[in-house]
Design a protein around this motif. Structure first.
Motif, PDB file in Angstrom:
ATOM      1  N   ASP A   1      59.468  43.393  64.894  1.00  0.00           N
ATOM      2  CA  ASP A   1      59.131  42.041  65.330  1.00  0.00           C
ATOM      3  C   ASP A   1      59.854  41.625  66.605  1.00  0.00           C
ATOM      4  OD1 ASP A   1      57.275  41.234  63.302  1.00  0.00           O
ATOM      5  OD2 ASP A   1      58.946  41.116  61.898  1.00  0.00           O
ATOM      6  N   PHE A   2      60.925  42.314  66.974  1.00  0.00           N
ATOM      7  CA  PHE A   2      61.641  41.865  68.180  1.00  0.00           C
ATOM      8  C   PHE A   2      61.876  42.975  69.190  1.00  0.00           C
ATOM      9  CE2 PHE A   2      64.949  42.742  64.948  1.00  0.00           C
ATOM     10  CZ  PHE A   2      65.796  43.603  65.633  1.00  0.00           C
ATOM     11  N   VAL A   3      61.231  44.106  68.994  1.00  0.00           N
ATOM     12  CA  VAL A   3      61.430  45.198  69.937  1.00  0.00           C
ATOM     13  C   VAL A   3      60.709  44.950  71.258  1.00  0.00           C
ATOM     14  CG1 VAL A   3      59.460  46.622  69.210  1.00  0.00           C
ATOM     15  CG2 VAL A   3      61.568  47.726  70.052  1.00  0.00           C
ATOM     16  N   ALA A   4      59.684  44.088  71.234  1.00  0.00           N
ATOM     17  CA  ALA A   4      58.921  43.799  72.458  1.00  0.00           C
ATOM     18  C   ALA A   4      58.706  42.291  72.576  1.00  0.00           C
ATOM     19  CB  ALA A   4      57.576  44.529  72.438  1.00  0.00           C
ATOM     20  N   PRO A   5      58.545  41.769  73.790  1.00  0.00           N
ATOM     21  CA  PRO A   5      58.293  40.331  73.956  1.00  0.00           C
ATOM     22  C   PRO A   5      56.978  39.924  73.289  1.00  0.00           C
ATOM     23  CG  PRO A   5      58.868  41.366  76.044  1.00  0.00           C
ATOM     24  CD  PRO A   5      58.618  42.479  75.076  1.00  0.00           C
ATOM     25  N   GLY A   6      56.900  38.631  72.942  1.00  0.00           N
ATOM     26  CA  GLY A   6      55.653  38.131  72.372  1.00  0.00           C
ATOM     27  C   GLY A   6      55.905  37.153  71.242  1.00  0.00           C
ATOM     28  N   ARG A   7      54.827  36.778  70.553  1.00  0.00           N
ATOM     29  CA  ARG A   7      54.918  35.771  69.487  1.00  0.00           C
ATOM     30  C   ARG A   7      55.816  36.212  68.345  1.00  0.00           C
ATOM     31  NH1 ARG A   7      49.035  33.869  67.694  1.00  0.00           N
ATOM     32  NH2 ARG A   7      48.774  36.128  67.558  1.00  0.00           N
ATOM     33  N   GLN A   8      55.769  37.510  68.022  1.00  0.00           N
ATOM     34  CA  GLN A   8      56.577  37.979  66.904  1.00  0.00           C
ATOM     35  C   GLN A   8      58.070  37.858  67.222  1.00  0.00           C
ATOM     36  OE1 GLN A   8      53.788  37.793  65.121  1.00  0.00           O
ATOM     37  NE2 GLN A   8      54.720  39.337  63.810  1.00  0.00           N
ATOM     38  N   ARG A   9      58.445  38.198  68.430  1.00  0.00           N
ATOM     39  CA  ARG A   9      59.867  38.107  68.800  1.00  0.00           C
ATOM     40  C   ARG A   9      60.327  36.653  68.812  1.00  0.00           C
ATOM     41  NH1 ARG A   9      63.692  38.087  73.070  1.00  0.00           N
ATOM     42  NH2 ARG A   9      65.207  39.807  72.911  1.00  0.00           N
ATOM     43  N   GLU A  10      59.483  35.761  69.295  1.00  0.00           N
ATOM     44  CA  GLU A  10      59.847  34.347  69.297  1.00  0.00           C
ATOM     45  C   GLU A  10      59.987  33.822  67.874  1.00  0.00           C
ATOM     46  OE1 GLU A  10      60.814  32.544  71.930  1.00  0.00           O
ATOM     47  OE2 GLU A  10      60.706  34.532  72.849  1.00  0.00           O
ATOM     48  N   ALA A  11      59.103  34.259  66.997  1.00  0.00           N
ATOM     49  CA  ALA A  11      59.194  33.837  65.602  1.00  0.00           C
ATOM     50  C   ALA A  11      60.474  34.364  64.969  1.00  0.00           C
ATOM     51  CB  ALA A  11      57.975  34.328  64.818  1.00  0.00           C
ATOM     52  N   PHE A  12      60.810  35.615  65.255  1.00  0.00           N
ATOM     53  CA  PHE A  12      62.024  36.210  64.683  1.00  0.00           C
ATOM     54  C   PHE A  12      63.261  35.480  65.189  1.00  0.00           C
ATOM     55  CE2 PHE A  12      65.417  39.206  64.035  1.00  0.00           C
ATOM     56  CZ  PHE A  12      65.090  39.817  62.833  1.00  0.00           C
ATOM     57  N   ARG A  13      63.279  35.208  66.479  1.00  0.00           N
ATOM     58  CA  ARG A  13      64.420  34.493  67.056  1.00  0.00           C
ATOM     59  C   ARG A  13      64.562  33.111  66.421  1.00  0.00           C
ATOM     60  NH1 ARG A  13      65.387  32.990  73.495  1.00  0.00           N
ATOM     61  NH2 ARG A  13      67.051  31.489  73.118  1.00  0.00           N
ATOM     62  N   ALA A  14      63.446  32.445  66.194  1.00  0.00           N
ATOM     63  CA  ALA A  14      63.494  31.117  65.572  1.00  0.00           C
ATOM     64  C   ALA A  14      64.039  31.197  64.139  1.00  0.00           C
ATOM     65  CB  ALA A  14      62.094  30.499  65.565  1.00  0.00           C
ATOM     66  N   LEU A  15      63.681  32.249  63.408  1.00  0.00           N
ATOM     67  CA  LEU A  15      64.177  32.406  62.038  1.00  0.00           C
ATOM     68  C   LEU A  15      65.676  32.661  62.014  1.00  0.00           C
ATOM     69  CD1 LEU A  15      61.247  34.516  60.541  1.00  0.00           C
ATOM     70  CD2 LEU A  15      61.771  32.108  60.072  1.00  0.00           C
ATOM     71  N   LEU A  16      66.187  33.377  63.010  1.00  0.00           N
ATOM     72  CA  LEU A  16      67.642  33.533  63.125  1.00  0.00           C
ATOM     73  C   LEU A  16      68.297  32.211  63.520  1.00  0.00           C
ATOM     74  CD1 LEU A  16      68.174  36.974  64.898  1.00  0.00           C
ATOM     75  CD2 LEU A  16      68.855  36.373  62.567  1.00  0.00           C
ATOM     76  N   ASP A  17      67.702  31.508  64.482  1.00  0.00           N
ATOM     77  CA  ASP A  17      68.242  30.212  64.916  1.00  0.00           C
ATOM     78  C   ASP A  17      68.318  29.218  63.770  1.00  0.00           C
ATOM     79  OD1 ASP A  17      68.744  30.811  67.567  1.00  0.00           O
ATOM     80  OD2 ASP A  17      66.773  30.171  68.273  1.00  0.00           O
ATOM     81  N   ASP A  18      67.301  29.234  62.909  1.00  0.00           N
ATOM     82  CA  ASP A  18      67.238  28.295  61.792  1.00  0.00           C
ATOM     83  C   ASP A  18      67.993  28.782  60.571  1.00  0.00           C
ATOM     84  OD1 ASP A  18      65.648  26.717  63.374  1.00  0.00           O
ATOM     85  OD2 ASP A  18      63.751  27.425  62.518  1.00  0.00           O
ATOM     86  N   SER A  19      68.647  29.923  60.681  1.00  0.00           N
ATOM     87  CA  SER A  19      69.409  30.508  59.578  1.00  0.00           C
ATOM     88  C   SER A  19      68.531  30.813  58.368  1.00  0.00           C
ATOM     89  CB  SER A  19      70.567  29.583  59.163  1.00  0.00           C
ATOM     90  OG  SER A  19      71.560  30.303  58.468  1.00  0.00           O
ATOM     91  N   VAL A  20      67.276  31.147  58.641  1.00  0.00           N
ATOM     92  CA  VAL A  20      66.398  31.638  57.577  1.00  0.00           C
ATOM     93  C   VAL A  20      66.748  33.089  57.277  1.00  0.00           C
ATOM     94  CG1 VAL A  20      64.009  32.161  56.944  1.00  0.00           C
ATOM     95  CG2 VAL A  20      64.556  30.047  58.168  1.00  0.00           C
ATOM     96  N   LEU A  21      66.973  33.878  58.332  1.00  0.00           N
ATOM     97  CA  LEU A  21      67.488  35.231  58.207  1.00  0.00           C
ATOM     98  C   LEU A  21      68.990  35.191  58.489  1.00  0.00           C
ATOM     99  CD1 LEU A  21      64.686  37.186  60.118  1.00  0.00           C
ATOM    100  CD2 LEU A  21      64.985  36.987  57.639  1.00  0.00           C
ATOM    101  N   VAL A  22      69.769  35.673  57.535  1.00  0.00           N
ATOM    102  CA  VAL A  22      71.231  35.603  57.649  1.00  0.00           C
ATOM    103  C   VAL A  22      71.800  37.017  57.605  1.00  0.00           C
ATOM    104  CG1 VAL A  22      73.349  34.685  56.649  1.00  0.00           C
ATOM    105  CG2 VAL A  22      71.222  33.384  56.453  1.00  0.00           C
ATOM    106  N   PRO A  23      72.322  37.539  58.732  1.00  0.00           N
ATOM    107  CA  PRO A  23      72.932  38.871  58.707  1.00  0.00           C
ATOM    108  C   PRO A  23      74.172  38.891  57.815  1.00  0.00           C
ATOM    109  CG  PRO A  23      72.431  38.192  60.960  1.00  0.00           C
ATOM    110  CD  PRO A  23      72.267  36.977  60.092  1.00  0.00           C
ATOM    111  N   PHE A  24      74.255  39.921  56.972  1.00  0.00           N
ATOM    112  CA  PHE A  24      75.430  40.125  56.117  1.00  0.00           C
ATOM    113  C   PHE A  24      76.286  41.212  56.746  1.00  0.00           C
ATOM    114  CE2 PHE A  24      77.534  42.524  52.693  1.00  0.00           C
ATOM    115  CZ  PHE A  24      78.350  41.527  52.181  1.00  0.00           C
ATOM    116  N   LEU A  25      77.541  40.883  57.037  1.00  0.00           N
ATOM    117  CA  LEU A  25      78.476  41.832  57.622  1.00  0.00           C
ATOM    118  C   LEU A  25      79.403  42.345  56.524  1.00  0.00           C
ATOM    119  CD1 LEU A  25      79.487  39.915  60.893  1.00  0.00           C
ATOM    120  CD2 LEU A  25      77.413  41.231  60.408  1.00  0.00           C
ATOM    121  N   LEU A  26      79.472  43.655  56.387  1.00  0.00           N
ATOM    122  CA  LEU A  26      80.327  44.226  55.357  1.00  0.00           C
ATOM    123  C   LEU A  26      81.790  44.173  55.797  1.00  0.00           C
ATOM    124  CD1 LEU A  26      80.263  45.634  52.590  1.00  0.00           C
ATOM    125  CD2 LEU A  26      80.211  47.820  53.817  1.00  0.00           C
ATOM    126  N   ARG A  27      82.117  44.901  56.862  1.00  0.00           N
ATOM    127  CA  ARG A  27      83.478  44.871  57.412  1.00  0.00           C
ATOM    128  C   ARG A  27      83.489  44.469  58.886  1.00  0.00           C
ATOM    129  NH1 ARG A  27      83.771  49.732  54.118  1.00  0.00           N
ATOM    130  NH2 ARG A  27      85.336  49.502  52.466  1.00  0.00           N
TER     131      ARG A  27
END
Length: 504
Positions: free
Chosen positions: A89-115
């Motif tokens: 969804d974010f490897v190339a520019p376009g609607r999918q990348r913008e949607a993915f970025r928005a989901l990160l901005d809105d904290s819908v997708l939350v990266p989990f860091l182990l260490r």
């Protein structure tokens, strides 16, 4: 702990800042495959690479479904750049990348860091070059990103990681020998003749876990599942008894360690093993005396819910929709989340969890609002795309599970009660946990992987005497006036938001 932004835009959060219905989606695990595909792989001696198209299609559908059905999705950092289901969804520019970025901005997708201290830290393991490069570019475009760790104090985080994840997984392996075999073989869809082999295999796993210095999942795969001298990531499984079943069981526990550690939900995908297969003992509680003939302990709460269930308890929609997951893209799901229908569905789901004793009324609202959300999603996809989709006919399933036995009420215009199994004699008098589940699914479960669906564990109840209490629950269901049919153990395969383990 308070949130605070670092100069590079990192916002540190712990589990106290997570939304209530936050999930960890098992489908993103690089070892996940549906039960039927796994059996096909083992039988035909196929590797992951040889079924990659089907694997990716299944995982993609489950991934989009998790974003639609939950408020937040917690994602292991490595999956962002090592799993093409995500990074496509974010490897190339376009609607999918913008949607993915928005989901990160809105904290819908939350990266989990182990260490790791940052989502941009160089990995200490092999990475997908295309995914890693795309991930670094994406991070450079973000003003802020919220990331989750068990603790942001390194020493404390290491202690939590060892105790809540690695040691819990090791403990599970050590306890396998004590599993009730009759209940387990039903969960694994095995026949009674499999019990001697199952007993021997679990014994071997327990002895190995007690003796090895590396009792982790990779070590388990090498010892019991994959061909000698092959990388577990290749998925070249041995042609040996119970390979597929042991893989499902161990993968399930592996994928519930993170949601347990952060006290949130595991999202079990379609056609995957249920969490009840882990046979987790409920925390012991003080028993209160009960009058003769009255329900015992917490059984009372569940019995009160069951009394409200009748063949006409739920009013189902009569207008099927032309919508399925194969026609969706990320930007469609992101738009759907920004609607009143999605917000209404989430409020209804939280309301059902708040007061499951009002089960029918609140379950009806969840159903109505999920159907409204599906209708809005169909509008977002558009008429041209709908023509390529299949008809979705939503129904309600209410399920109770106890130690390999289950009873399901199916509301699909022909309400009925499906019963599978009974509580085994060996555990008849011991404490067990009953799980009550509510789900909105498609009528045709043969296409469950591609259909819209949502399910949630509404309540977990401790039973003091497992078999006696189970039979009382079934008797209460029979009193509702439902026709009774022999259930198919493979039918209850919809995705589900599983509650975190209590008392862990």
């Amino acid at each position: 702990m308070q949130e605070f932004a670092e100069p590079d835009g990192l916002v540190r959060v712990d589990n106290r800042q997570l939304a209530r219905i936050s999930v960890v989606a098992q489908c993103l695990d690089n070892q996940w495959v549906t039960r039927d595909l796994l059996e096909h792989m083992v039988t035909r001696r196929l590797s992951y690479a040889e079924v990659e198209r089907r694997r990716r299609q299944d995982a993609r559908a489950e991934y989009l479904r998790s974003i639609l059905n939950a408020e937040q999705v917690i994602v292991n950092r490595a999956y962002f750049f090592n799993n093409p289901v995500v990074y496509q969804d974010f490897v190339a520019p376009g609607r999918q990348r913008e949607a993915f970025r928005a989901l990160l901005d809105d904290s819908v997708l939350v990266p989990f860091l182990l260490r790791e201290g940052s989502p941009a830290d160089e990995p200490r393991f092999t990475v997908d070059p295309a995914g890693w490069a795309a991930w670094r570019r994406l991070l450079g475009d973000l003003d802020t990103i919220r990331c989750l760790r068990l603790s942001w104090d390194d020493a404390e985080n290491e202690a939590y990681t060892q105790r809540l994840m690695f040691e819990e997984f090791h403990r599970f392996l050590l306890q396998l020998r004590g599993f009730n075999l009759d209940a387990l073989r039903r969960d694994l869809a095995l026949g009674p003749e499999s019990i001697p082999t199952l007993r021997q295999k679990l014994r071997e796993v327990t002895l190995w876990a007690a003796d090895t210095d590396r009792a982790d999942r990779e070590g388990f795969y090498r010892q019991f599942l994959v061909e000698p001298d092959t990388d577990p990531a290749q998925g070249r499984f041995r042609s040996a008894p119970l390979v597929a079943e042991l893989k499902q069981l161990v993968d399930l526990r592996y994928n519930t360690t993170v949601p347990d550690a952060v006290e949130r939900f595991a999202l079990i995908p379609t056609a995957s093993l249920r969490r009840t297969a882990l046979q987790e003992r409920p925390p012991a509680r003080v028993r209160k005396p009960a009058e003769e003939g009255a329900p015992r302990g917490e059984l009372t709460r569940l019995v009160e819910v069951l009394r409200t269930l009748r063949p006409q308890a739920f009013d189902l929609a009569l207008s099927p929709l032309r919508i399925d997951l194969t026609g969706l893209d990320l930007h469609h799901v992101r738009q759907a989340r920004d609607t009143d229908e999605w917000r209404g569905y989430l409020v209804a789901l939280e309301s059902l969890l708040d007061d499951p004793t009002d089960f029918v009324a609140r379950g009806q609202v969840v159903y109505d609002r999920y159907i409204a959300l599906a209708g809005r999603l169909a509008q977002i996809v558009g008429e041209r795309r709908q023509g390529q989709m299949r008809i979705w006919e939503p129904v309600v399933r209410v399920t109770i599970e106890v130690l390999g036995a289950s009873a399901s009420l199916i509301y699909d215009g022909d309400p009925r009660l499906e019963i599978v199994g009974d509580v085994a004699t060996e555990v008849a008098a011991r404490g067990a946990e009953a799980v009550l589940r509510f789900a909105v699914i498609g009528r045709d479960q043969r296409r469950a992987e591609n259909e819209l669906a949502t399910g949630v564990d509404v309540m977990r109840v401790r039973l003091e005497r497992a078999r006696e209490d189970w039979r009382e629950l079934v008797a209460r269901l029979r009193e509702g006036g439902f026709p009774v049919t022999a259930g198919d153990v493979g039918r209850d395969s919809e995705p589900n938001i599983d509650r975190p383990r209590e008392g862990a």
